[in-house]
Scaffold this motif. Structure first.
Motif, PDB file in Angstrom:
ATOM      1  N   VAL A  37       5.685  -1.018   4.103  1.00 48.21           N
ATOM      2  CA  VAL A  37       5.913  -0.024   5.146  1.00 48.21           C
ATOM      3  C   VAL A  37       7.400   0.012   5.477  1.00 48.21           C
ATOM      4  CG1 VAL A  37       3.625  -0.133   6.166  1.00 48.21           C
ATOM      5  CG2 VAL A  37       5.370  -1.738   6.939  1.00 48.21           C
ATOM      6  N   LYS A  38       7.891   1.218   5.755  1.00 48.88           N
ATOM      7  CA  LYS A  38       9.262   1.414   6.194  1.00 48.88           C
ATOM      8  C   LYS A  38       9.228   2.413   7.345  1.00 48.88           C
ATOM      9  CE  LYS A  38      11.506   0.529   1.730  1.00 48.88           C
ATOM     10  NZ  LYS A  38      12.473   1.026   0.711  1.00 48.88           N
ATOM     11  N   PHE A  39       9.602   1.945   8.542  1.00 51.54           N
ATOM     12  CA  PHE A  39       9.560   2.795   9.715  1.00 51.54           C
ATOM     13  C   PHE A  39      10.866   2.678  10.489  1.00 51.54           C
ATOM     14  CE2 PHE A  39       4.900   2.069   9.278  1.00 51.54           C
ATOM     15  CZ  PHE A  39       4.538   3.401   9.129  1.00 51.54           C
ATOM     16  N   GLY A  56       8.430   7.431   9.204  1.00 53.21           N
ATOM     17  CA  GLY A  56       7.693   6.349   8.560  1.00 53.21           C
ATOM     18  C   GLY A  56       7.326   6.684   7.133  1.00 53.21           C
ATOM     19  N   ARG A  57       7.329   5.666   6.263  1.00 50.46           N
ATOM     20  CA  ARG A  57       6.920   5.832   4.869  1.00 50.46           C
ATOM     21  C   ARG A  57       6.073   4.639   4.456  1.00 50.46           C
ATOM     22  NH1 ARG A  57      10.084   5.752   0.693  1.00 50.46           N
ATOM     23  NH2 ARG A  57      11.748   4.507   1.584  1.00 50.46           N
ATOM     24  N   VAL A  58       5.082   4.893   3.609  1.00 53.13           N
ATOM     25  CA  VAL A  58       4.280   3.843   2.996  1.00 53.13           C
ATOM     26  C   VAL A  58       4.369   4.027   1.487  1.00 53.13           C
ATOM     27  CG1 VAL A  58       1.989   2.826   2.758  1.00 53.13           C
ATOM     28  CG2 VAL A  58       2.726   3.711   4.968  1.00 53.13           C
ATOM     29  N   PRO A  59       5.320   3.350   0.821  1.00 58.60           N
ATOM     30  CA  PRO A  59       5.445   3.477  -0.627  1.00 58.60           C
ATOM     31  C   PRO A  59       4.440   2.588  -1.355  1.00 58.60           C
ATOM     32  CG  PRO A  59       7.209   2.098   0.234  1.00 58.60           C
ATOM     33  CD  PRO A  59       6.406   2.556   1.413  1.00 58.60           C
ATOM     34  N   LEU A  60       3.934   3.070  -2.483  1.00 61.39           N
ATOM     35  CA  LEU A  60       3.056   2.309  -3.360  1.00 61.39           C
ATOM     36  C   LEU A  60       3.618   2.321  -4.772  1.00 61.39           C
ATOM     37  CD1 LEU A  60      -0.601   3.403  -2.454  1.00 61.39           C
ATOM     38  CD2 LEU A  60       0.653   1.426  -1.624  1.00 61.39           C
ATOM     39  N   THR A  61       3.394   1.220  -5.494  1.00 58.96           N
ATOM     40  CA  THR A  61       3.739   1.144  -6.908  1.00 58.96           C
ATOM     41  C   THR A  61       2.501   0.737  -7.695  1.00 58.96           C
ATOM     42  OG1 THR A  61       6.034   0.514  -6.459  1.00 58.96           O
ATOM     43  CG2 THR A  61       5.180   0.034  -8.656  1.00 58.96           C
ATOM     44  N   LEU A  62       2.127   1.556  -8.674  1.00 60.21           N
ATOM     45  CA  LEU A  62       1.014   1.262  -9.578  1.00 60.21           C
ATOM     46  C   LEU A  62       1.530   1.348 -10.999  1.00 60.21           C
ATOM     47  CD1 LEU A  62      -1.866   3.393  -7.969  1.00 60.21           C
ATOM     48  CD2 LEU A  62      -1.373   0.968  -7.605  1.00 60.21           C
ATOM     49  N   PHE A  63       1.596   0.209 -11.690  1.00 61.26           N
ATOM     50  CA  PHE A  63       2.048   0.154 -13.079  1.00 61.26           C
ATOM     51  C   PHE A  63       3.413   0.814 -13.264  1.00 61.26           C
ATOM     52  CE2 PHE A  63      -2.734   0.397 -14.016  1.00 61.26           C
ATOM     53  CZ  PHE A  63      -2.869  -0.966 -13.848  1.00 61.26           C
ATOM     54  N   GLY A  64       4.338   0.527 -12.350  1.00 61.40           N
ATOM     55  CA  GLY A  64       5.695   1.034 -12.482  1.00 61.40           C
ATOM     56  C   GLY A  64       5.898   2.427 -11.927  1.00 61.40           C
ATOM     57  N   ASN A  65       4.851   3.087 -11.448  1.00 60.33           N
ATOM     58  CA  ASN A  65       4.962   4.416 -10.841  1.00 60.33           C
ATOM     59  C   ASN A  65       5.015   4.262  -9.325  1.00 60.33           C
ATOM     60  OD1 ASN A  65       4.335   6.284 -13.310  1.00 60.33           O
ATOM     61  ND2 ASN A  65       2.735   4.725 -13.347  1.00 60.33           N
ATOM     62  N   LEU A 225       0.403  -5.024  11.085  1.00 63.27           N
ATOM     63  CA  LEU A 225       0.384  -4.962   9.622  1.00 63.27           C
ATOM     64  C   LEU A 225      -0.549  -6.016   9.039  1.00 63.27           C
ATOM     65  CD1 LEU A 225       1.554  -4.074   6.837  1.00 63.27           C
ATOM     66  CD2 LEU A 225       3.395  -5.728   7.217  1.00 63.27           C
ATOM     67  N   ASP A 226      -1.456  -5.562   8.177  1.00 62.07           N
ATOM     68  CA  ASP A 226      -2.234  -6.438   7.302  1.00 62.07           C
ATOM     69  C   ASP A 226      -1.791  -6.145   5.876  1.00 62.07           C
ATOM     70  OD1 ASP A 226      -3.795  -7.686   9.275  1.00 62.07           O
ATOM     71  OD2 ASP A 226      -5.144  -5.975   9.350  1.00 62.07           O
ATOM     72  N   GLY A 227      -1.100  -7.105   5.274  1.00 60.73           N
ATOM     73  CA  GLY A 227      -0.550  -6.906   3.944  1.00 60.73           C
ATOM     74  C   GLY A 227      -1.595  -7.006   2.851  1.00 60.73           C
ATOM     75  N   PRO A 228      -1.177  -6.787   1.602  1.00 59.41           N
ATOM     76  CA  PRO A 228      -2.120  -6.805   0.479  1.00 59.41           C
ATOM     77  C   PRO A 228      -2.703  -8.190   0.247  1.00 59.41           C
ATOM     78  CG  PRO A 228       0.140  -6.709  -0.309  1.00 59.41           C
ATOM     79  CD  PRO A 228       0.204  -6.530   1.169  1.00 59.41           C
ATOM     80  N   THR A 229      -3.923  -8.206  -0.213  1.00 61.02           N
ATOM     81  CA  THR A 229      -4.587  -9.463  -0.528  1.00 61.02           C
ATOM     82  C   THR A 229      -5.525  -9.251  -1.711  1.00 61.02           C
ATOM     83  OG1 THR A 229      -5.972 -11.248   0.365  1.00 61.02           O
ATOM     84  CG2 THR A 229      -6.455  -9.031   1.111  1.00 61.02           C
ATOM     85  N   GLY A 230      -5.731 -10.299  -2.506  1.00 63.37           N
ATOM     86  CA  GLY A 230      -6.668 -10.210  -3.628  1.00 63.37           C
ATOM     87  C   GLY A 230      -6.018 -10.551  -4.953  1.00 63.37           C
ATOM     88  N   LYS A 231      -6.821 -10.515  -6.002  1.00 66.89           N
ATOM     89  CA  LYS A 231      -6.380 -10.911  -7.332  1.00 66.89           C
ATOM     90  C   LYS A 231      -6.883  -9.919  -8.374  1.00 66.89           C
ATOM     91  CE  LYS A 231      -6.477 -14.856 -10.543  1.00 66.89           C
ATOM     92  NZ  LYS A 231      -6.937 -16.246 -10.746  1.00 66.89           N
TER      93      LYS A 231
END
Length: 293
Positions: A37-39, A56-65, A225-231
């Motif tokens: 998150v960037k606010f 505010g922005r919520v950037p995501l990266t999936l496989f380099g995108n 904020l609840d950040g990413p979790t999992g495998k």
């Protein structure tokens, strides 16, 4: 209408003006996935009135995108000496597409609670040994905001964007003689941001054609904020040469083919531990009078 220059600077260079500003950035990244998150929010009060801005922005990266899963901007400007310059703008985007936009002029008061669900996915090819796996990742989330704007003597710009994003990852083996798959259990992010700028302004006649603008500027910025979790881990098994067995007796033996060796390969793409925090980023209040000619 709204002067865009006020987004990043106070309306005037008057040294007696009030100006509150704060940014909040929290990013999580691995080689194949990323999010965060960037606010930012600001508030100013000077001889021209009050300004409030939330971005505010919520950037995501999936496989380099990398892309903005959500982008939110609310901007309000109240100028009691010249009400025609007061206004309010709101824009909410997903992946570059404007999903919601609203604006209003002087005397404008508006409240809204709005949300939408969207998905975005990418597919790429991984090699585990000699085995090609087609891996697809999808981000599905709810994006929304609660906003309150009032462009009067009591100025208020309050914006609370929120995002909750889940991730799903699947894999398909592209080699007939091989087997494989994926172990995936991942939550990308959940974030609720609140940025509020308000000002109580009173314009009084000081005589001789001059006016006195008395005001109190308030700004509060919070984030949950609840950040990413999992495998996410890939695995594959494939034949790797002939398996030989030993036959015969103790005084005479021989080797013969008795099957096929199996090679097993695995790769962990991401392994995030849980992360949760609540922050008071800024909470300020200050009052002062201004002479307005």
């Amino acid at each position: 209408m709204v002067d865009v220059r006020s987004i990043v600077t106070p309306l005037a260079s008057n040294s007696a003006g009030l100006y509150f500003s704060k940014e909040y950035n929290k990013m999580f990244a691995s080689r194949y996935f990323g999010t965060g998150v960037k606010f930012s929010a600001l508030a100013s009060l000077d001889t021209n009135g009050a300004v409030g801005h939330v971005l505010g922005r919520v950037p995501l990266t999936l496989f380099g995108n990398t892309f903005d899963f959500a982008k939110f901007e609310a901007f309000g400007q109240a100028t009691p000496p010249s009400a025609q310059d007061s206004g309010f703008n709101l824009d909410f985007q997903f992946a570059g597409q404007t999903l919601y936009s609203q604006s209003g002029d002087a005397g404008f008061a508006w409240e809204k609670d709005w949300s939408v669900s969207k998905s975005k996915s990418y597919t790429t090819l991984f090699w585990l040994g000699i085995v090609p796996l087609s891996v697809s990742a999808e981000a599905t989330g709810t994006l929304g905001f609660v906003v309150d704007g009032k462009m009067e003597d009591n100025f208020l710009t309050s914006a609370a964007p929120y995002v909750a994003v889940d991730g799903s990852v699947t894999a398909e083996v592209k080699l007939l003689v091989a087997s494989g798959g994926i172990t995936a259990d991942i939550t990308l992010i959940s974030d609720a941001f609140t940025g509020e700028a308000s000002a109580d302004m009173t314009l009084t006649d000081a005589g001789g054609g001059a006016f006195l603008l008395s005001g109190t500027l308030n700004e509060d910025i919070y984030n949950e904020l609840d950040g990413p979790t999992g495998k996410v881990a890939l695995y594959a098994s494939y034949p790797d040469g002939v398996k030989w067995c030993k036959g015969g007796r103790s005084w005479w033996s021989y080797w013969y083919p008795c099957g096929v060796n199996q090679q097993t390969v695995s790769q962990t793409l991401v392994n995030w531990q849980s992360f949760s925090r609540t922050d008071t980023i800024l909470s300020k209040s200050q009052g002062t009078p201004f002479a307005v000619n």
